[in-house]
Design an enzyme around this catalytic site. Structure first.
Site, PDB file in Angstrom:
ATOM      1  N   LYS A 183     -36.995  77.203  66.203  1.00 42.99           N
ATOM      2  CA  LYS A 183     -36.532  77.860  64.884  1.00 42.99           C
ATOM      3  C   LYS A 183     -35.383  77.180  64.349  1.00 42.99           C
ATOM      4  O   LYS A 183     -34.664  76.492  65.150  1.00 42.99           O
ATOM      5  CB  LYS A 183     -36.359  79.305  65.042  1.00 42.99           C
ATOM      6  CG  LYS A 183     -35.512  79.843  63.628  1.00 42.99           C
ATOM      7  CD  LYS A 183     -36.552  80.077  62.733  1.00 42.99           C
ATOM      8  CE  LYS A 183     -35.772  80.655  61.289  1.00 42.99           C
ATOM      9  NZ  LYS A 183     -36.766  80.382  60.107  1.00 42.99           N
ATOM     10  N   CYS A 196     -35.448  74.444  53.257  1.00 37.27           N
ATOM     11  CA  CYS A 196     -35.579  75.854  53.344  1.00 37.27           C
ATOM     12  C   CYS A 196     -35.116  76.506  52.182  1.00 37.27           C
ATOM     13  O   CYS A 196     -34.466  76.695  51.409  1.00 37.27           O
ATOM     14  CB  CYS A 196     -34.302  76.614  54.339  1.00 37.27           C
ATOM     15  SG  CYS A 196     -34.250  78.347  54.250  1.00 37.27           S
ATOM     16  N   GLY A 205     -49.332  72.552  57.177  1.00 30.22           N
ATOM     17  CA  GLY A 205     -49.896  73.445  56.142  1.00 30.22           C
ATOM     18  C   GLY A 205     -51.242  73.492  56.114  1.00 30.22           C
ATOM     19  O   GLY A 205     -52.021  72.662  55.970  1.00 30.22           O
TER      20      GLY A 205
HETATM   21  O1  RRO Z   1     -36.188  81.134  57.540  1.00 30.24           O
HETATM   22  C1  RRO Z   1     -36.690  81.229  56.569  1.00 30.24           C
HETATM   23  O2  RRO Z   1     -36.848  81.950  55.633  1.00 30.24           O
HETATM   24  C2  RRO Z   1     -37.542  79.810  55.986  1.00 30.24           C
HETATM   25  C3  RRO Z   1     -37.003  78.632  56.471  1.00 30.24           C
HETATM   26 BR1  RRO Z   1     -35.708  78.416  57.310  1.00 30.24          BR
HETATM   27  C4  RRO Z   1     -37.922  77.501  56.192  1.00 30.24           C
HETATM   28  O3  RRO Z   1     -37.656  76.229  56.375  1.00 30.24           O
HETATM   29  N1  RRO Z   1     -39.124  77.711  55.559  1.00 30.24           N
HETATM   30  C5  RRO Z   1     -39.658  78.804  55.347  1.00 30.24           C
HETATM   31  O4  RRO Z   1     -40.682  79.151  54.762  1.00 30.24           O
HETATM   32  N2  RRO Z   1     -38.676  80.000  55.727  1.00 30.24           N
END
Ligand code: RRO
Length: 312
Positions: free
Chosen positions: A46, A131, A250
């Site tokens: 993550k 993000c 994707g």
């Molecule tokens: O944690 C998120 O909400 C999130 C991240 Br960091 C990201 O890079 N892409 C995404 O779809 N969610």
């Protein structure tokens, strides 16, 4: 015919081109361990910040007919947790470990990468420039000058190979502009295309409500909805950056979409929404489907068709 799904890239070897997209099944050590024990060819963590984060209020993920929407808000255990994991990780199993880094500021990202450089572990950073879900924070990848400034600082502090996770772009001028930025950094080994399509809104007609709570319902769209956008970004960056690797991400739900990503130029392929919904058995299923498709087409290796997409 014996099908060979192995990939050698950046000095790494993978038995399969498939692994998890950052964010899915990779926040806690037990999830990372399950990925490492699965048929995935590699593991990525993550995205991490300097300090642990609980993330956005729930509901913050929803499955949709053709994908998902999320606004997790970067929930993670803080970078020290993932660096500890990287220290303990068994690299000898032949599954490379990637650590996704997404500081709340440029300084945070640089602090994390500085520590990673100091530890000199064999894991590779994927710096998240995309993000979409932290209220008040724009996606770095949509600001070309800010991306260049961050990359300038990164290469001063981090001397080894790294990658970036990009948001989707929607205009050839923007593909050109970002590729021009990225080309300037010889240690940039890979670009991952794409993060979720940011700030989508999904509506529940019956309840007259958005499906998720953060940002008044806005969240990142993933899954089959984003496949054509992901393929366009993979192909366009693979063309513009022929001496770098593109990691496709994707809309992969079967061997066919993994094949499409590689045909568009992806070296390896990440799986997000499908892994979230199906669990790590997805890696074995999709690898078997990809092998069957390659066999039916007479391709023994991924190199035999990578980047060979034609136009009619
Ligand atoms: O944690 C998120 O909400 C999130 C991240 Br960091 C990201 O890079 N892409 C995404 O779809 N969610």
């Amino acid at each position: 015919m014996e099908i060979d799904l192995s990939v050698s890239w950046l000095g790494l070897s993978m038995a399969s081109p498939l692994f998890n997209a950052s964010g899915v099944m990779c926040r806690h050590a037990d999830e990372l361990d399950r990925l490492a024990a699965s048929c995935a060819g590699a593991v990525i963590t993550k995205s991490c910040t300097l300090e642990p984060r609980a993330g956005n209020p729930e509901p913050r993920y929803a499955a949709l007919p053709f994908g998902s929407i999320n606004s997790m808000g970067l929930p993670n255990e803080g970078f020290r947790y993932y660096l500890d994991y990287a220290r303990r990780y068994d690299y000898g199993r032949g599954k490379p470990l990637f650590v996704s880094v997404s500081g709340m500021s440029a300084d945070e990202t640089l602090t994390i990468l500085g520590e990673l450089a100091r530890l000199d572990l064999p894991c590779l950073p994927e710096v998240n420039l995309s993000c979409p879900n932290v209220p008040g924070k724009p996606q770095t990848g949509y600001d070309f000058a800010a991306s260049a400034a961050l990359l300038d600082a990164i290469v001063r502090i981090y001397p080894k190979t790294f990658g970036v996770k990009l948001p989707p772009y929607f205009d050839p001028v923007h593909f050109d502009m970002m590729a021009d930025v990225l080309r300037a950094y010889p240690t940039l080994g890979f670009v991952t295309c794409i993060n979720s399509i940011g700030n989508a809104l999904v509506v529940d007609v019956e309840r007259e409500l958005a499906l998720i709570r953060p940002k008044d319902g806005l969240g990142g769209l993933g899954g089959s909805y984003v496949l054509p956008t992901a393929l366009a970004n993979v192909r366009e960056f693979a063309r513009r950056l022929p001496d770098r690797h593109v990691v496709g991400c994707g809309g992969v739900t079967s061997g066919a979409e993994a094949f499409m990503h590689i045909l568009c130029g992806a070296t390896v392929v990440q799986i997000g929404t499908c892994l979230y919904e199906e669990g790590p058995g997805a890696f074995e299923r999709i690898a078997a489907e990809l092998s069957a498709l390659m066999r039916s087409k007479g391709y023994r290796t991924l190199d035999a068709f990578r980047g060979r997409l034609g136009t009619p």
